[in-house]
Design a protein around this motif. Structure first.
Motif, PDB file in Angstrom:
ATOM      1  N   MET A 157      34.847   2.602   3.353  1.00  0.00           N
ATOM      2  CA  MET A 157      33.709   3.232   2.679  1.00  0.00           C
ATOM      3  C   MET A 157      34.095   3.646   1.253  1.00  0.00           C
ATOM      4  SD  MET A 157      31.205   2.989   4.804  1.00  0.00           S
ATOM      5  CE  MET A 157      31.996   1.440   5.337  1.00  0.00           C
ATOM      6  N   LYS A 158      35.328   4.070   1.060  1.00  0.00           N
ATOM      7  CA  LYS A 158      35.810   4.418  -0.281  1.00  0.00           C
ATOM      8  C   LYS A 158      35.734   3.196  -1.196  1.00  0.00           C
ATOM      9  CE  LYS A 158      38.131   7.000  -3.294  1.00  0.00           C
ATOM     10  NZ  LYS A 158      37.549   8.211  -3.930  1.00  0.00           N
ATOM     11  N   ARG A 159      36.027   2.014  -0.648  1.00  0.00           N
ATOM     12  CA  ARG A 159      36.008   0.787  -1.442  1.00  0.00           C
ATOM     13  C   ARG A 159      34.622   0.522  -2.012  1.00  0.00           C
ATOM     14  NH1 ARG A 159      37.010  -4.150   2.103  1.00  0.00           N
ATOM     15  NH2 ARG A 159      38.870  -2.935   2.565  1.00  0.00           N
ATOM     16  N   GLN A 160      33.594   0.893  -1.293  1.00  0.00           N
ATOM     17  CA  GLN A 160      32.229   0.593  -1.714  1.00  0.00           C
ATOM     18  C   GLN A 160      31.811   1.351  -2.975  1.00  0.00           C
ATOM     19  OE1 GLN A 160      29.559   0.962   1.623  1.00  0.00           O
ATOM     20  NE2 GLN A 160      30.659  -0.547   2.858  1.00  0.00           N
ATOM     21  N   GLU A 161      32.593   2.332  -3.384  1.00  0.00           N
ATOM     22  CA  GLU A 161      32.297   3.005  -4.650  1.00  0.00           C
ATOM     23  C   GLU A 161      32.335   2.023  -5.817  1.00  0.00           C
ATOM     24  OE1 GLU A 161      34.974   6.275  -5.051  1.00  0.00           O
ATOM     25  OE2 GLU A 161      34.257   7.291  -3.238  1.00  0.00           O
ATOM     26  N   TRP A 162      33.070   0.942  -5.648  1.00  0.00           N
ATOM     27  CA  TRP A 162      33.157  -0.119  -6.667  1.00  0.00           C
ATOM     28  C   TRP A 162      31.766  -0.616  -7.045  1.00  0.00           C
ATOM     29  CZ3 TRP A 162      31.805  -5.269  -6.988  1.00  0.00           C
ATOM     30  CH2 TRP A 162      32.506  -6.086  -7.882  1.00  0.00           C
ATOM     31  N   LEU A 163      30.851  -0.639  -6.067  1.00  0.00           N
ATOM     32  CA  LEU A 163      29.514  -1.182  -6.304  1.00  0.00           C
ATOM     33  C   LEU A 163      28.714  -0.368  -7.316  1.00  0.00           C
ATOM     34  CD1 LEU A 163      28.557  -1.923  -2.596  1.00  0.00           C
ATOM     35  CD2 LEU A 163      29.144  -3.621  -4.343  1.00  0.00           C
ATOM     36  N   TYR A 164      29.132   0.860  -7.550  1.00  0.00           N
ATOM     37  CA  TYR A 164      28.368   1.749  -8.432  1.00  0.00           C
ATOM     38  C   TYR A 164      29.045   1.954  -9.782  1.00  0.00           C
ATOM     39  CZ  TYR A 164      26.196   2.418  -3.939  1.00  0.00           C
ATOM     40  OH  TYR A 164      25.577   2.182  -2.728  1.00  0.00           O
ATOM     41  N   GLN A 165      30.014   1.076 -10.088  1.00  0.00           N
ATOM     42  CA  GLN A 165      30.706   1.154 -11.366  1.00  0.00           C
ATOM     43  C   GLN A 165      30.086   0.162 -12.354  1.00  0.00           C
ATOM     44  OE1 GLN A 165      34.988   0.776 -10.940  1.00  0.00           O
ATOM     45  NE2 GLN A 165      34.961   1.852  -8.987  1.00  0.00           N
ATOM     46  N   SER A 166      29.847   0.626 -13.550  1.00  0.00           N
ATOM     47  CA  SER A 166      29.262  -0.230 -14.579  1.00  0.00           C
ATOM     48  C   SER A 166      30.175  -1.412 -14.877  1.00  0.00           C
ATOM     49  CB  SER A 166      29.043   0.591 -15.855  1.00  0.00           C
ATOM     50  OG  SER A 166      28.553  -0.226 -16.894  1.00  0.00           O
ATOM     51  N   GLY A 167      29.586  -2.577 -15.029  1.00  0.00           N
ATOM     52  CA  GLY A 167      30.346  -3.770 -15.384  1.00  0.00           C
ATOM     53  C   GLY A 167      30.869  -4.555 -14.203  1.00  0.00           C
ATOM     54  N   LYS A 168      30.747  -4.020 -12.986  1.00  0.00           N
ATOM     55  CA  LYS A 168      31.203  -4.740 -11.801  1.00  0.00           C
ATOM     56  C   LYS A 168      30.085  -5.673 -11.320  1.00  0.00           C
ATOM     57  CE  LYS A 168      35.096  -2.397 -11.528  1.00  0.00           C
ATOM     58  NZ  LYS A 168      36.413  -3.012 -11.797  1.00  0.00           N
ATOM     59  N   ARG A 169      30.486  -6.735 -10.597  1.00  0.00           N
ATOM     60  CA  ARG A 169      29.490  -7.695 -10.120  1.00  0.00           C
ATOM     61  C   ARG A 169      29.960  -8.318  -8.808  1.00  0.00           C
ATOM     62  NH1 ARG A 169      24.100  -8.805 -10.532  1.00  0.00           N
ATOM     63  NH2 ARG A 169      23.656 -11.028 -10.818  1.00  0.00           N
ATOM     64  N   LEU A 170      29.198  -8.084  -7.746  1.00  0.00           N
ATOM     65  CA  LEU A 170      29.450  -8.713  -6.456  1.00  0.00           C
ATOM     66  C   LEU A 170      28.429  -9.822  -6.263  1.00  0.00           C
ATOM     67  CD1 LEU A 170      30.757  -8.882  -3.619  1.00  0.00           C
ATOM     68  CD2 LEU A 170      29.091  -7.164  -2.856  1.00  0.00           C
ATOM     69  N   ARG A 171      28.902 -11.054  -6.221  1.00  0.00           N
ATOM     70  CA  ARG A 171      28.030 -12.204  -5.998  1.00  0.00           C
ATOM     71  C   ARG A 171      28.305 -12.698  -4.584  1.00  0.00           C
ATOM     72  NH1 ARG A 171      27.808 -16.495 -10.625  1.00  0.00           N
ATOM     73  NH2 ARG A 171      25.717 -16.698  -9.695  1.00  0.00           N
ATOM     74  N   LEU A 172      27.501 -12.226  -3.657  1.00  0.00           N
ATOM     75  CA  LEU A 172      27.737 -12.417  -2.227  1.00  0.00           C
ATOM     76  C   LEU A 172      26.704 -13.362  -1.631  1.00  0.00           C
ATOM     77  CD1 LEU A 172      28.899 -11.693   0.584  1.00  0.00           C
ATOM     78  CD2 LEU A 172      27.486  -9.626   0.526  1.00  0.00           C
ATOM     79  N   ILE A 173      27.190 -14.414  -0.994  1.00  0.00           N
ATOM     80  CA  ILE A 173      26.348 -15.348  -0.272  1.00  0.00           C
ATOM     81  C   ILE A 173      26.683 -15.219   1.208  1.00  0.00           C
ATOM     82  CG2 ILE A 173      25.572 -17.735  -0.033  1.00  0.00           C
ATOM     83  CD1 ILE A 173      25.124 -16.560  -2.823  1.00  0.00           C
ATOM     84  N   MET A 174      25.649 -14.991   2.031  1.00  0.00           N
ATOM     85  CA  MET A 174      25.847 -14.829   3.465  1.00  0.00           C
ATOM     86  C   MET A 174      24.997 -15.832   4.225  1.00  0.00           C
ATOM     87  SD  MET A 174      25.788 -10.653   3.779  1.00  0.00           S
ATOM     88  CE  MET A 174      25.914 -10.745   5.561  1.00  0.00           C
ATOM     89  N   TRP A 175      25.576 -16.394   5.262  1.00  0.00           N
ATOM     90  CA  TRP A 175      24.831 -17.263   6.158  1.00  0.00           C
ATOM     91  C   TRP A 175      23.969 -16.401   7.074  1.00  0.00           C
ATOM     92  CZ3 TRP A 175      26.621 -20.276  11.019  1.00  0.00           C
ATOM     93  CH2 TRP A 175      25.793 -21.386  11.228  1.00  0.00           C
ATOM     94  N   GLU A 176      22.821 -16.911   7.481  1.00  0.00           N
ATOM     95  CA  GLU A 176      21.960 -16.149   8.385  1.00  0.00           C
ATOM     96  C   GLU A 176      22.681 -15.788   9.681  1.00  0.00           C
ATOM     97  OE1 GLU A 176      17.742 -16.480  10.836  1.00  0.00           O
ATOM     98  OE2 GLU A 176      18.038 -17.782   9.080  1.00  0.00           O
ATOM     99  N   GLY A 177      23.631 -16.625  10.087  1.00  0.00           N
ATOM    100  CA  GLY A 177      24.385 -16.336  11.302  1.00  0.00           C
ATOM    101  C   GLY A 177      25.122 -15.009  11.236  1.00  0.00           C
TER     102      GLY A 177
END
Length: 282
Positions: A157-177
């Motif tokens: 959960m601590k790692r997810q703080e990365w998502l709220y930092q300016s300049g970061k970008r998560l480009r995530l592709i997920m299969w419906e499975g």
């Protein structure tokens, strides 16, 4: 197993044989060394021929048994060098999931952009705490590793703080499975899908979903992460692969682009997630 990894393991085996044959007390036969170490003779043969990966303790005992304890650091350095590429889950999880998650946090914190393909579960960067706990408990049971799910969840959960930092970008592709997999009790599964619905549209996240009906240019394969086009980490049942050569990274990037081309985004992605959410009976 990667060719580079196997070549490095074979080179280590040759070095071990060299130490056995050049002992300051005279050449030691493989059988004699096995007896001295209390091992089966086949283990000596497998190590020397690159058919088994030595542990640090194996290397220490070998160096001492051949009368050359000062070579241990060299041998251990060789082992660290090629284990940098293939990190077995058995060894990584010997101390539980928390230290593994701390290593991941360090890698993620340094990244600016991550390209991720996920085909079997909701990605850790977007997991709820309860969903993450289910995953850790399942893998601890599989690997018979220490049960430290609560500590591992806190680190993830601590790692997810990365998502709220300016300049970061998560480009995530997920299969419906990955959305459909019933890995947790229905209320936890439903809450996890609700979390995904709220992520669509975040400034730092591009979330694409590859629906079952999408035409695929490649089989779904294994999940993987690409960090700033400098490092790939790919998952398998026995190990993580850490890959940093440009050619291999290029292959993974082309795989990611192939799945990206089959994905839907925005409102279309939300429709797929909502369809799955409605199928979960809470």
């Amino acid at each position: 197993m990667s060719t580079d990894y196997q070549k490095a393991r074979e080179a280590l085996g040759l070095r071990l044989r060299e130490l056995r044959e050049s002992s300051p007390h005279g050449r030691i036969t493989g059988t004699a060394l096995a007896e001295r170490l209390g091992w089966g003779q086949s283990k000596v043969s497998k190590l020397e021929n690159g058919r088994q990966t030595a542990t640090p303790d194996d290397l220490r005992q070998w160096a001492e048994a051949t009368g050359q304890p000062g070579t241990y650091e060299e041998l251990h350095g060789r082992l660290r060098g090629f284990e940098r590429h293939i990190r077995s889950w058995g060894r990584q999880l010997a101390g539980g999931h928390r230290p593994v998650q701390e290593t991941w946090n360090a890698v993620v914190s340094d990244a600016g952009t991550m390209h991720v393909w996920e085909n079997n579960a909701v990605n850790g960067m977007l997991q709820t705490a309860e969903y993450a706990r289910c995953i850790f408990e399942q893998y601890a049971a599989l690997q018979n590793s220490p049960r430290d799910a609560d500590e591992a969840v806190r680190v993830r959960m601590k790692r997810q703080e990365w998502l709220y930092q300016s300049g970061k970008r998560l480009r995530l592709i997920m299969w419906e499975g990955a959305l459909q997999a019933r890995l947790c009790p229905p209320p936890i599964h439903a809450a996890q899908l609700d979390r995904l619905l709220g992520v669509v549209g975040m400034d730092t996240v591009e979330l694409g979903i590859v629906p079952y009906e999408a035409a695929l240019r490649l089989p779904p394969g294994n999940p993987f992460w690409i960090f700033d086009d400098q490092l790939v980490i790919a998952d398998d049942w026995h190990a993580e692969l850490w890959l940093d050569d440009a050619g291999t990274i290029g292959v993974y990037r082309r795989v990611w682009e192939a799945f990206h081309s089959a994905a839907v985004f925005g409102a279309e992605a939300q429709r797929v997630i909502t369809r799955v959410r409605r199928s979960v009976q809470v």
